[in-house]
Design a protein around this motif. Structure first.
Motif, mmCIF file in Angstrom:
data_model
loop_
_atom_site.group_PDB
_atom_site.id
_atom_site.type_symbol
_atom_site.label_atom_id
_atom_site.label_comp_id
_atom_site.label_asym_id
_atom_site.label_seq_id
_atom_site.Cartn_x
_atom_site.Cartn_y
_atom_site.Cartn_z
ATOM 1 N N MET A 63 -11.843 34.900 -6.356
ATOM 2 C CA MET A 63 -12.672 33.696 -6.378
ATOM 3 C C MET A 63 -14.120 34.038 -6.053
ATOM 4 S SD MET A 63 -12.810 30.340 -6.629
ATOM 5 C CE MET A 63 -13.584 28.911 -5.993
ATOM 6 N N ALA A 64 -14.326 34.921 -5.084
ATOM 7 C CA ALA A 64 -15.690 35.265 -4.675
ATOM 8 C C ALA A 64 -16.465 35.907 -5.822
ATOM 9 C CB ALA A 64 -15.672 36.186 -3.469
ATOM 10 N N SER A 65 -15.803 36.747 -6.592
ATOM 11 C CA SER A 65 -16.501 37.388 -7.714
ATOM 12 C C SER A 65 -16.837 36.371 -8.796
ATOM 13 C CB SER A 65 -15.672 38.532 -8.289
ATOM 14 O OG SER A 65 -14.489 38.056 -8.897
ATOM 15 N N LEU A 66 -15.959 35.384 -8.996
ATOM 16 C CA LEU A 66 -16.256 34.323 -9.958
ATOM 17 C C LEU A 66 -17.473 33.512 -9.521
ATOM 18 C CD1 LEU A 66 -12.705 32.953 -10.880
ATOM 19 C CD2 LEU A 66 -14.254 34.265 -12.329
ATOM 20 N N LEU A 89 -21.004 33.073 -11.383
ATOM 21 C CA LEU A 89 -21.580 31.761 -11.660
ATOM 22 C C LEU A 89 -22.999 31.670 -11.113
ATOM 23 C CD1 LEU A 89 -21.238 28.896 -12.779
ATOM 24 C CD2 LEU A 89 -20.279 28.239 -10.559
ATOM 25 N N ILE A 90 -23.189 32.103 -9.891
ATOM 26 C CA ILE A 90 -24.517 32.084 -9.270
ATOM 27 C C ILE A 90 -25.483 32.958 -10.066
ATOM 28 C CG2 ILE A 90 -25.814 32.790 -7.210
ATOM 29 C CD1 ILE A 90 -23.291 31.894 -5.586
ATOM 30 N N ASP A 91 -25.014 34.120 -10.498
ATOM 31 C CA ASP A 91 -25.843 35.035 -11.280
ATOM 32 C C ASP A 91 -26.258 34.408 -12.610
ATOM 33 O OD1 ASP A 91 -27.069 37.637 -11.714
ATOM 34 O OD2 ASP A 91 -25.488 37.940 -13.225
ATOM 35 N N VAL A 92 -25.306 33.781 -13.300
ATOM 36 C CA VAL A 92 -25.616 33.146 -14.589
ATOM 37 C C VAL A 92 -26.601 31.998 -14.392
ATOM 38 C CG1 VAL A 92 -24.643 31.757 -16.469
ATOM 39 C CG2 VAL A 92 -23.494 33.845 -15.754
ATOM 40 N N LEU A 93 -26.377 31.176 -13.369
ATOM 41 C CA LEU A 93 -27.279 30.055 -13.098
ATOM 42 C C LEU A 93 -28.678 30.545 -12.731
ATOM 43 C CD1 LEU A 93 -24.914 27.680 -11.108
ATOM 44 C CD2 LEU A 93 -25.760 27.362 -13.443
ATOM 45 N N GLN A 114 -21.791 31.559 -21.291
ATOM 46 C CA GLN A 114 -21.267 32.337 -20.159
ATOM 47 C C GLN A 114 -20.945 31.417 -18.987
ATOM 48 O OE1 GLN A 114 -24.383 35.138 -19.267
ATOM 49 N NE2 GLN A 114 -23.413 36.772 -20.463
ATOM 50 N N ARG A 115 -21.856 30.484 -18.714
ATOM 51 C CA ARG A 115 -21.656 29.564 -17.590
ATOM 52 C C ARG A 115 -20.395 28.729 -17.797
ATOM 53 N NH1 ARG A 115 -22.089 24.459 -16.661
ATOM 54 N NH2 ARG A 115 -23.074 24.030 -18.648
ATOM 55 N N ILE A 116 -20.203 28.249 -19.005
ATOM 56 C CA ILE A 116 -19.022 27.437 -19.299
ATOM 57 C C ILE A 116 -17.755 28.257 -19.120
ATOM 58 C CG2 ILE A 116 -17.805 26.275 -21.192
ATOM 59 C CD1 ILE A 116 -20.618 25.313 -22.139
ATOM 60 N N LYS A 117 -17.789 29.505 -19.554
ATOM 61 C CA LYS A 117 -16.614 30.386 -19.422
ATOM 62 C C LYS A 117 -16.304 30.653 -17.950
ATOM 63 C CE LYS A 117 -14.864 34.906 -20.851
ATOM 64 N NZ LYS A 117 -14.443 35.306 -19.533
ATOM 65 N N VAL A 118 -17.336 30.975 -17.178
ATOM 66 C CA VAL A 118 -17.126 31.254 -15.753
ATOM 67 C C VAL A 118 -16.652 29.993 -15.039
ATOM 68 C CG1 VAL A 118 -18.279 31.894 -13.598
ATOM 69 C CG2 VAL A 118 -18.770 33.161 -15.685
ATOM 70 N N ASN A 178 -7.575 24.949 -9.601
ATOM 71 C CA ASN A 178 -6.629 24.001 -10.183
ATOM 72 C C ASN A 178 -7.265 22.630 -10.433
ATOM 73 O OD1 ASN A 178 -4.165 23.383 -11.285
ATOM 74 N ND2 ASN A 178 -3.302 22.662 -9.333
ATOM 75 N N ARG A 179 -8.418 22.648 -11.106
ATOM 76 C CA ARG A 179 -9.124 21.423 -11.474
ATOM 77 C C ARG A 179 -9.377 21.438 -12.973
ATOM 78 N NH1 ARG A 179 -12.408 18.972 -7.276
ATOM 79 N NH2 ARG A 179 -12.988 17.542 -8.937
ATOM 80 N N ASP A 180 -9.562 20.263 -13.530
ATOM 81 C CA ASP A 180 -9.876 20.145 -14.954
ATOM 82 C C ASP A 180 -11.315 20.591 -15.175
ATOM 83 O OD1 ASP A 180 -9.862 19.473 -17.654
ATOM 84 O OD2 ASP A 180 -10.351 17.367 -17.265
ATOM 85 N N VAL A 181 -11.513 21.512 -16.110
ATOM 86 C CA VAL A 181 -12.849 22.050 -16.366
ATOM 87 C C VAL A 181 -13.807 20.959 -16.871
ATOM 88 C CG1 VAL A 181 -12.409 22.784 -18.754
ATOM 89 C CG2 VAL A 181 -14.091 24.013 -17.380
ATOM 90 N N GLU A 182 -13.274 19.951 -17.538
ATOM 91 C CA GLU A 182 -14.109 18.869 -18.077
ATOM 92 C C GLU A 182 -14.683 17.978 -16.972
ATOM 93 O OE1 GLU A 182 -14.938 18.628 -21.312
ATOM 94 O OE2 GLU A 182 -13.748 20.421 -21.688
#
Length: 161
Positions: A1-4, A8-12, A61-65, A74-78
Motif C-alpha cells: 500500500m505504501a508504494s502505491l 500516487l503522490i509522485d504522479v500528482l 497513470q493516476r487513474i491506474k494507480v 476494497n472501494r469502488d474506483v469510480e
C-alpha cells in the motif's frame, strides 16, 4: 500500500509541475494577446498542446494507480476521491500529510490556471470584438454612397464619403 501511495503522490506531483508550466504559458499569453502577436500566440498554443499531451499521459497513470489503491482498500474506483483517500490514511500520518500537501498544491495551481485562462478569454473576446468593429468600419467606408459634388459641367465627380 505504501508504494502505491508513493506512486500516487509522485504522479500528482509531476502533474502539478506540468500544470505550473501551463500557468507560466498562460501568463505569457496575456501580453501576447494584448499586443496582438499572432505568431507568439501560435507558438504558445503549440507549447501548451505538448504539455497537455504529457498531462493526459499522467492522468492515465493516476487513474491506474488510483484503481490499484481502490482494490487494496476494497472501494469502488469510480467513487473513491482523493479527499476520501486522505481521510482513510489517518493511521499513516506521514503519507496522509504528503497526499494533503500535493493535493493542496495541485488545487492552487489549477485555480491559478483557471483564473489566468479566464482573463485571457476575456482579452481574446475583446480583441475579436475590436477586429469585428474594424472590419465593419472598413466595409462601411467601401460601401459609402457617392457625395453630391458636381463638377462645373454638372456631372458628379464620383467622390465617396
Amino acid at each position: 500500500m505504501a508504494s502505491l501511495l508513493e506512486n500516487l503522490i509522485d504522479v500528482l506531483d509531476k502533474e502539478n509541475t506540468e500544470y505550473e508550466k501551463l500557468v507560466v504559458l498562460a501568463e505569457e499569453k496575456t501580453p501576447t494577446i494584448i499586443k496582438g502577436d499572432v505568431e507568439g500566440l501560435s507558438r504558445i498554443t503549440e507549447d501548451e498542446q505538448v504539455i497537455v499531451g504529457r498531462i493526459q499521459g499522467m492522468e492515465k497513470q493516476r487513474i491506474k494507480v488510483l484503481a490499484d489503491v481502490a482494490n487494496v482498500v476494497n472501494r469502488d474506483v469510480e467513487t473513491l476521491k482523493l479527499i476520501d483517500l486522505i481521510q482513510m490514511l489517518e493511521s499513516i500520518p506521514d503519507q496522509q500529510q504528503k497526499l494533503k500537501d500535493v493535493q493542496k498544491r495541485l488545487r492552487e495551481t489549477i485555480d491559478k490556471l483557471r483564473e489566468t485562462n479566464g482573463k485571457n478569454q476575456l482579452l481574446l473576446a475583446e480583441r475579436l470584438d475590436m477586429v469585428d468593429f474594424n472590419l465593419n468600419m472598413i466595409r462601411a467606408v467601401k460601401s459609402a454612397p457617392q457625395t453630391a459634388n458636381y463638377s462645373k459641367n454638372a456631372y458628379t465627380n464620383g467622390q465617396s464619403l
